[in-house]
Design an enzyme around this catalytic site. Structure first.
Site, PDB file in Angstrom:
ATOM      1  N   SER A   1       0.826  -1.200   0.000  1.00 25.10           N
ATOM      2  CA  SER A   1       0.000   0.000   0.000  1.00 25.10           C
ATOM      3  C   SER A   1       0.873   1.268   0.000  1.00 25.10           C
ATOM      4  O   SER A   1       1.697   1.444  -0.898  1.00 25.10           O
ATOM      5  CB  SER A   1      -0.965  -0.041   1.191  1.00 25.10           C
TER       6      SER A   1
ATOM      7  N   HIS B   1      -7.261  -6.238  -0.397  1.00 21.50           N
ATOM      8  CA  HIS B   1      -6.118  -5.324  -0.293  1.00 21.50           C
ATOM      9  C   HIS B   1      -4.957  -5.902   0.517  1.00 21.50           C
ATOM     10  O   HIS B   1      -3.805  -5.569   0.267  1.00 21.50           O
ATOM     11  CB  HIS B   1      -6.589  -4.017   0.360  1.00 21.50           C
TER      12      HIS B   1
END
Length: 268
Positions: free
Chosen positions: A95, A247
């Site tokens: 991320s 994610h």
């Protein structure tokens, strides 16, 4: 370890192997080294691994003087590499950590051989001026803390993880524990002030190292389209998308991610 004027928590795993690069793992926003707990066991027999808590997160110092910009985070990663006398490193960033790793790779192509981006953030602009202004309001950190405390924790996890069966009490505790430190919210406000926009296409074009982009098809935080755009802007990159994955790639697909990292580095 104290690096660039701030106390850093890091974990060391694995074994040094001749001619194998060192792996350095950098977590994302609101996370810590905990996010790599499932991935590390698949790689530690072949590599020397360092996982870092960025300043403001995890067990690292919640400094009120550190500049919480992506550029400064990248400089800190490079300072850590120098302090550890690491000659050749592969950066693995999740991320926001992926954006930091790309920034570091651009700065130091001599020591950074390759980059692995796990659902890396990209193309975000600066924090809105209204939010930057709000970060200076007295006692704002108390309001930020209350905001996070009121959020539905399960809904947050369901947004970042596709398979809800993965969510158990140890996982929730590992991610929520650092948020119980009040100074964490003070550093979030500093991050809002200092965080510049992500690297422009013209900057990404300058990164010559090979970059592996790994993504989840069901990522609701950083969609696959960001990865596809990064692939176009990074001259030497490849991309793989895991189906039915959200994610948190290191949590959801650790074995598959490890295998792709090994292939990318050239050991399989």
């Amino acid at each position: 370890m104290r690096i660039n004027g701030v106390q850093i928590y890091y974990e060391k795993h694995g074994h040094a192997h001749q001619n194998h690069p060192v792996l350095i793992m950098v977590h994302g926003y609101l996370s810590s080294t905990f996010s790599f707990r499932s991935l590390i066991p698949y790689l530690k027999e072949q590599y020397n691994i360092y996982a870092l808590d960025l300043p403001g997160f995890g067990q690292s110092e919640k400094s009120m003087t550190f500049v919480y910009s992506l550029d400064n985070y990248a400089k800190l990663v490079l300072a850590f590499i120098e302090a550890m006398n690491i000659k050749h490193a592969v950066l693995i960033g999740h991320s926001m950590g992926g954006q930091i790793c790309l920034n570091a790779a651009k700065k130091d192509p001599e020591h950074i051989l390759r980059v692995v981006c796990l659902s890396a953030s990209g193309y975000m602009g600066k924090v809105k001026s209204s939010l930057r202004f709000a970060s200076y309001i007295p006692f704002m950190s108390y309001y930020v803390k209350r905001y996070f405390e009121k959020k539905d924790v399960m809904k947050v996890f369901l947004d970042v993880v596709h398979d809800k069966e993965l969510i158990d009490e140890p996982m929730k505790e590992g991610y929520l524990k650092p948020m119980r430190d009040f100074n964490f919210y003070r550093t979030l406000l500093r991050l809002a002030r200092h965080r510049e926009g992500d690297m422009y296409s013209s900057e990404l074009n300058q990164i010559k190292q090979p970059v592996l982009l790994l993504w989840g098809s069901e990522d609701k935080i950083v969609p696959v389209s960001i990865g596809e755009r990064l692939k176009k802007d990074l001259p030497c990159s490849e991309m793989k998308v895991y189906q039915n994955t959200g994610h948190l790639l290191p949590e959801e697909k650790p074995a598959e991610v490890a295998k792709d990292i090994q292939r990318f580095i050239g050991l399989t």
